[in-house]
Design a protein around this motif. Structure first.
Motif, PDB file in Angstrom:
ATOM      1  N   ALA A 154      -8.512   6.289  -6.753  1.00 35.92           N
ATOM      2  CA  ALA A 154      -9.001   7.192  -5.711  1.00 35.92           C
ATOM      3  C   ALA A 154      -7.897   8.074  -5.138  1.00 35.92           C
ATOM      4  N   ALA A 155      -6.658   7.572  -5.157  1.00 39.36           N
ATOM      5  CA  ALA A 155      -5.537   8.332  -4.608  1.00 39.36           C
ATOM      6  C   ALA A 155      -4.804   9.148  -5.666  1.00 39.36           C
ATOM      7  N   SER A 156      -5.300   9.132  -6.898  1.00 38.16           N
ATOM      8  CA  SER A 156      -4.619   9.811  -8.002  1.00 38.16           C
ATOM      9  C   SER A 156      -5.248  11.166  -8.287  1.00 38.16           C
ATOM     10  N   SER A 157      -4.625  11.902  -9.200  1.00 35.22           N
ATOM     11  CA  SER A 157      -5.176  13.204  -9.607  1.00 35.22           C
ATOM     12  C   SER A 157      -6.427  13.038 -10.456  1.00 35.22           C
ATOM     13  N   ARG A 158      -6.728  11.796 -10.855  1.00 34.96           N
ATOM     14  CA  ARG A 158      -7.927  11.511 -11.654  1.00 34.96           C
ATOM     15  C   ARG A 158      -9.095  11.032 -10.785  1.00 34.96           C
ATOM     16  N   ALA A 159      -8.991  11.238  -9.481  1.00 30.80           N
ATOM     17  CA  ALA A 159      -9.972  10.668  -8.549  1.00 30.80           C
ATOM     18  C   ALA A 159     -11.409  11.083  -8.851  1.00 30.80           C
ATOM     19  N   ASP A 160     -11.604  12.303  -9.361  1.00 34.37           N
ATOM     20  CA  ASP A 160     -12.969  12.768  -9.632  1.00 34.37           C
ATOM     21  C   ASP A 160     -13.408  12.485 -11.072  1.00 34.37           C
ATOM     22  N   GLN A 161     -12.610  11.692 -11.786  1.00 29.77           N
ATOM     23  CA  GLN A 161     -12.937  11.325 -13.169  1.00 29.77           C
ATOM     24  C   GLN A 161     -13.406   9.858 -13.213  1.00 29.77           C
ATOM     25  N   PRO A 162     -13.931   9.392 -14.343  1.00 32.22           N
ATOM     26  CA  PRO A 162     -14.484   8.028 -14.397  1.00 32.22           C
ATOM     27  C   PRO A 162     -13.440   6.942 -14.145  1.00 32.22           C
ATOM     28  N   PHE A 163     -13.867   5.877 -13.488  1.00 39.67           N
ATOM     29  CA  PHE A 163     -13.084   4.652 -13.335  1.00 39.67           C
ATOM     30  C   PHE A 163     -13.929   3.528 -13.924  1.00 39.67           C
ATOM     31  N   ILE A 164     -13.462   2.949 -15.030  1.00 42.11           N
ATOM     32  CA  ILE A 164     -14.242   1.937 -15.735  1.00 42.11           C
ATOM     33  C   ILE A 164     -13.442   0.647 -15.809  1.00 42.11           C
ATOM     34  N   ALA A 165     -14.045  -0.427 -15.316  1.00 42.03           N
ATOM     35  CA  ALA A 165     -13.382  -1.736 -15.269  1.00 42.03           C
ATOM     36  C   ALA A 165     -14.045  -2.696 -16.240  1.00 42.03           C
ATOM     37  N   ILE A 166     -13.231  -3.545 -16.850  1.00 40.73           N
ATOM     38  CA  ILE A 166     -13.757  -4.574 -17.752  1.00 40.73           C
ATOM     39  C   ILE A 166     -12.907  -5.831 -17.613  1.00 40.73           C
ATOM     40  N   ASN A 167     -13.561  -6.977 -17.583  1.00 44.39           N
ATOM     41  CA  ASN A 167     -12.871  -8.258 -17.513  1.00 44.39           C
ATOM     42  C   ASN A 167     -12.702  -8.797 -18.928  1.00 44.39           C
ATOM     43  N   CYS A 168     -11.463  -8.840 -19.384  1.00 46.46           N
ATOM     44  CA  CYS A 168     -11.192  -9.215 -20.773  1.00 46.46           C
ATOM     45  C   CYS A 168     -11.563 -10.667 -21.066  1.00 46.46           C
ATOM     46  N   SER A 169     -11.649 -11.498 -20.032  1.00 44.91           N
ATOM     47  CA  SER A 169     -11.986 -12.910 -20.257  1.00 44.91           C
ATOM     48  C   SER A 169     -13.491 -13.157 -20.214  1.00 44.91           C
ATOM     49  N   ALA A 170     -14.268 -12.139 -19.816  1.00 45.71           N
ATOM     50  CA  ALA A 170     -15.713 -12.339 -19.632  1.00 45.71           C
ATOM     51  C   ALA A 170     -16.522 -11.936 -20.855  1.00 45.71           C
ATOM     52  N   ILE A 171     -15.869 -11.352 -21.859  1.00 43.10           N
ATOM     53  CA  ILE A 171     -16.582 -10.869 -23.050  1.00 43.10           C
ATOM     54  C   ILE A 171     -16.073 -11.632 -24.262  1.00 43.10           C
ATOM     55  N   ALA A 214      -8.420   1.702  -5.625  1.00 44.87           N
ATOM     56  CA  ALA A 214      -7.700   2.506  -4.631  1.00 44.87           C
ATOM     57  C   ALA A 214      -6.658   3.402  -5.301  1.00 44.87           C
ATOM     58  N   LEU A 215      -5.985   2.882  -6.323  1.00 48.00           N
ATOM     59  CA  LEU A 215      -5.015   3.689  -7.066  1.00 48.00           C
ATOM     60  C   LEU A 215      -5.694   4.882  -7.727  1.00 48.00           C
ATOM     61  N   LEU A 269       0.818  -1.204   0.000  1.00 52.46           N
ATOM     62  CA  LEU A 269       0.000   0.000   0.000  1.00 52.46           C
ATOM     63  C   LEU A 269       0.857   1.263   0.000  1.00 52.46           C
ATOM     64  N   GLU A 270       2.002   1.198   0.667  1.00 52.56           N
ATOM     65  CA  GLU A 270       2.917   2.344   0.626  1.00 52.56           C
ATOM     66  C   GLU A 270       3.431   2.566  -0.799  1.00 52.56           C
ATOM     67  N   GLN A 271       3.780   1.474  -1.487  1.00 54.98           N
ATOM     68  CA  GLN A 271       4.205   1.591  -2.887  1.00 54.98           C
ATOM     69  C   GLN A 271       3.067   2.133  -3.742  1.00 54.98           C
ATOM     70  N   ALA A 272       1.857   1.618  -3.494  1.00 56.05           N
ATOM     71  CA  ALA A 272       0.695   2.039  -4.290  1.00 56.05           C
ATOM     72  C   ALA A 272       0.426   3.531  -4.110  1.00 56.05           C
ATOM     73  N   LYS A 273       0.566   4.041  -2.891  1.00 58.69           N
ATOM     74  CA  LYS A 273       0.348   5.467  -2.643  1.00 58.69           C
ATOM     75  C   LYS A 273       1.299   6.320  -3.472  1.00 58.69           C
ATOM     76  N   LEU A 274       2.557   5.889  -3.565  1.00 57.36           N
ATOM     77  CA  LEU A 274       3.542   6.641  -4.350  1.00 57.36           C
ATOM     78  C   LEU A 274       3.231   6.549  -5.840  1.00 57.36           C
ATOM     79  N   LEU A 275       2.896   5.345  -6.307  1.00 57.69           N
ATOM     80  CA  LEU A 275       2.608   5.164  -7.735  1.00 57.69           C
ATOM     81  C   LEU A 275       1.326   5.874  -8.152  1.00 57.69           C
ATOM     82  N   ALA A 276       0.380   5.981  -7.225  1.00 60.96           N
ATOM     83  CA  ALA A 276      -0.894   6.621  -7.558  1.00 60.96           C
ATOM     84  C   ALA A 276      -0.707   8.082  -7.937  1.00 60.96           C
ATOM     85  N   LYS A 277       0.325   8.719  -7.390  1.00 62.20           N
ATOM     86  CA  LYS A 277       0.551  10.146  -7.657  1.00 62.20           C
ATOM     87  C   LYS A 277       1.049  10.397  -9.072  1.00 62.20           C
TER      88      LYS A 277
END
Length: 452
Positions: free
Chosen positions: A181-198, A178-179, A149-157
Motif C-alpha cells: 500500500a505504501a509502494s509505487s505498486r499500490a494501485d496494482q494487484p497484491f496476491i498472497a499465497i500460503n506455501c504450506s497450505a497447498i 502495508a508495504l 514501521l519506520e523501516q517499512a516505510k523506507l523499504l516500501a519506496k
C-alpha cells in the motif's frame, strides 16, 4: 470532550506539587493522565502505557526534558512532546523547536494556551498515526513496532524483495499488505499465497499457471498467481515450506522475471515484486539442506522482523479494545468494554499465538459476555492454561540442537578433525558440513587435539 476522554497524556515533572497540580488541571479537562517524576520513569511508563502526548518539565534532575524528548523521538517516532519551563528563554525555545519539540511553554502555564497546544499536538499525532498504522490496520504504540514501521516505510519506496520474519500470528501478511500500500505498486494487484497450505504437486501450477491438458484435470488454461499479479506484488507466506524442486524454479523466476506455465514451452515475461514470510529459521534450513542458499539471498535483500506480542505488551490493551470496536461495528451493536482488571489479565498473559490468538479470545469473550463490561474472572477463564515441559526434558528444538552438536563433535573426533572425512561419514557435502560446524561454533582442530 469525548475525544479528550480517550486521550492519554504522560505528564513528567520532578516537583511533586507541580505534578499534582497539572495532573488535576488536565483531568478537569477530561484527559486521562499518567504521571512520572523523572525522565527514566517516563520512558519506563511508555513501555507499558499507550500515551497520545507527553508534557515534560525542562529542568529535572538526571535526564532533562530535552534529553527525554530525544529518547522519545528515537523510540516512539510520531509521539508529540510539549516542554514546560519556569526558566524559559528565546534561545532555549528556538533550540527545543528546532530539535522537533512540538511546543515550548513558560510557567506559570496559561490554561487556554496549554489546551490549545495540546489540541494542536494531538491533531499532529493522530495524522502521523493514521498514515503509518490505521490505514493499513496496523494498530500499535510500542517502540519496537514504531521503529519497524519506520523501516517499512523506507523499504516500501524501493522495489527490492523483502523477507518478513516472525512467529505465527504476528501479522506478517498485514505488514506485507502495508508495504504494498505504501509502494509505487499500490494501485496494482497484491496476491498472497500460503506455501504450506497447498499440496506440493499443485503449488507450481498455482504459482506459475498451466496450459490446458498439462495434467489430468487441467481442462483449461490457468494464468497462475505470478501472471495475475503482473505489475504488482506477490506475497509468499511460509516460504520455508516450499518444496526443493519448486525452489529452483522460483529462483529462476526471480533472476529472469519470466515464468513458464506447467505444460508450456513458452516463457512469459512478468514484472512483480516478491515479499515472503516465514516463522522458521531459514539459516538452520539452509544448514540442513532444506532451503536453497541462493534463493534465500534473492528473497532476503532486506529483512523485517515482527516482534511477538509478549515483546510489545503496550499494544495488548490497545489491540483488545480495537478488536471489540471492530466486533461492534460488524454487528451494528454498542461496543462492549473490558474492566481495568480484565485488561490487566490480558496484559499479563504471554500470548503464544500472538495477535491471532488475542483476536480469537476477544471474539469469544464478546460473544459469551451477557453484560456490557467484560470482567476479570471471565477473561482469565478464557485464557488457555500454559503448561511447562515435563520435568527434566528440554523443549524439542533445544534437544534437537544439542543432539546435532553432540553428533558433530563425535564424528569430528572419529575422523581426528578431518572435515572432508567427517562430512563423508555424515552423508553431507563438505560445504553444508562446514556451515553446520560454523552454526555450532565448533573448532575441528581443538576437537582433534582434545581426543589425542
Amino acid at each position: 470532550m469525548s475525544t479528550q476522554q480517550h486521550t492519554k497524556i504522560l505528564l513528567v515533572d520532578d516537583d511533586p506539587g507541580v505534578l499534582q497540580l497539572l495532573s488535576m488541571r488536565l483531568e478537569a479537562l477530561a484527559f486521562e493522565v499518567i504521571c512520572a517524576d523523572s525522565g527514566d520513569a517516563a520512558l519506563s511508563k511508555l513501555k507499558s502505557e499507550c500515551a497520545n502526548l507527553v508534557i515534560s518539565d525542562l529542568r529535572m534532575d538526571g535526564m532533562d526534558g530535552i534529553e527525554l524528548f530525544e529518547n522519545i523521538q528515537t523510540q516512539y517516532p510520531g509521539l508529540p512532546v510539549i516542554v514546560l519551563t519556569a526558566h524559559g528563554s528565546i534561545k532555549e525555545a528556538v533550540n527545543a523547536t528546532q530539535k522537533g519539540v512540538f511546543s515550548f511553554l513558560t510557567k506559570p502555564i496559561d490554561k487556554d494556551e496549554l489546551l490549545s497546544s495540546i489540541q494542536q499536538a494531538l491533531e499532529l499525532g493522530s495524522e502521523n498515526i493514521s498514515t503509518q498504522n490505521v490505514e493499513n490496520n496496523i494498530v500499535t504504540c510500542s517502540a519496537n513496532m514504531q521503529q519497524l514501521l519506520e523501516q517499512a516505510k523506507l523499504l516500501a519506496k524501493s522495489d527490492i524483495n523483502i523477507l518478513i520474519r516472525g512467529e505465527s500470528g504476528t501479522g506478517k501478511e498485514l505488514l506485507a499488505s502495508a508495504l504494498q500500500a505504501a509502494s509505487s505498486r499500490a494501485d496494482q494487484p497484491f496476491i498472497a499465497i500460503n506455501c504450506s497450505a497447498i499440496p506440493p504437486d499443485l503449488l507450481e501450477s498455482e504459482l506459475f499457471g498451466h496450459v490446458k491438458g498439462a495434467f489430468t484435470g487441467a481442462g483449461r488454461d490457468n494464468k497462475g498467481l505470478f501472471a495475475s499479479a503482473d505489475g504488482g506484488t506477490v506475497f509468499l507466506d511460509e516460504i520455508g515450506d516450499m518444496p526443493a524442486p519448486l525452489q529452483v524454479k522460483l529462483l529462476r523466476v526471480l533472476q529472469e522475471q519470466k515464468i513458464r506455465p506447467v505444460g508450456s514451452q513458452q516463457d512469459i515475461s512478468i514484472n512483480v515484486r516478491v515479499l515472503s514470510a516465514t516463522h522458521q529459521d531459514l539459516e538452520d534450513a539452509i544448514g540442513d539442506g532444506r532451503f536453497r542458499e541462493d534463493l534465500y539471498y534473492r528473497l532476503n535483500v532486506a529483512s523485517l522482523s515482527l516482534p511477538p506480542l509478549r515483546e510489545r505488551r503496550a499494544d495488548i490493551q490497545l489491540l483488545a479494545k480495537h478488536f471489540l470496536a471492530n466486533i461492534a461495528a460488524r454487528n451494528n451493536a454498542t461496543p462492549k468494554r473490558f474492566s481495568p482488571e480484565a485488561l490487566c489479565a490480558l496484559s499479563a498473559y504471554d500470548w503464544p499465538g500472538n495477535i491471532r490468538q488475542l483476536s480469537n479470545i476477544v471474539e469469544q469473550l464478546a460473544a459469551l459476555s451477557p453484560a456490557a463490561i467484560i470482567g476479570e474472572a471471565q477473561t482469565i477463564a478464557a485464557l488457555p492454561q500454559t503448561t511447562s515441559p515435563a520435568k527434566g526434558l528440554p523443549p524439542l528444538a533445544e534437544a534437537r540442537k544439542q543432539f546435532e552438536r553432540d553428533y558433530l563433535e563425535q564424528v569430528l573426533a572419529s575422523t581426528k578433525g578431518n572435515v572432508t572425512d567427517a562430512a563423508r561419514q555424515a552423508g553431507r557435502n563438505r560445504s553444508d558440513f562446514h556451515k553446520l560446524i560454523k552454526k555450532h561454533q565448533l573448532n575441528p582442530d581443538a576437537l582433534r587435539d582434545a581426543k589425542k
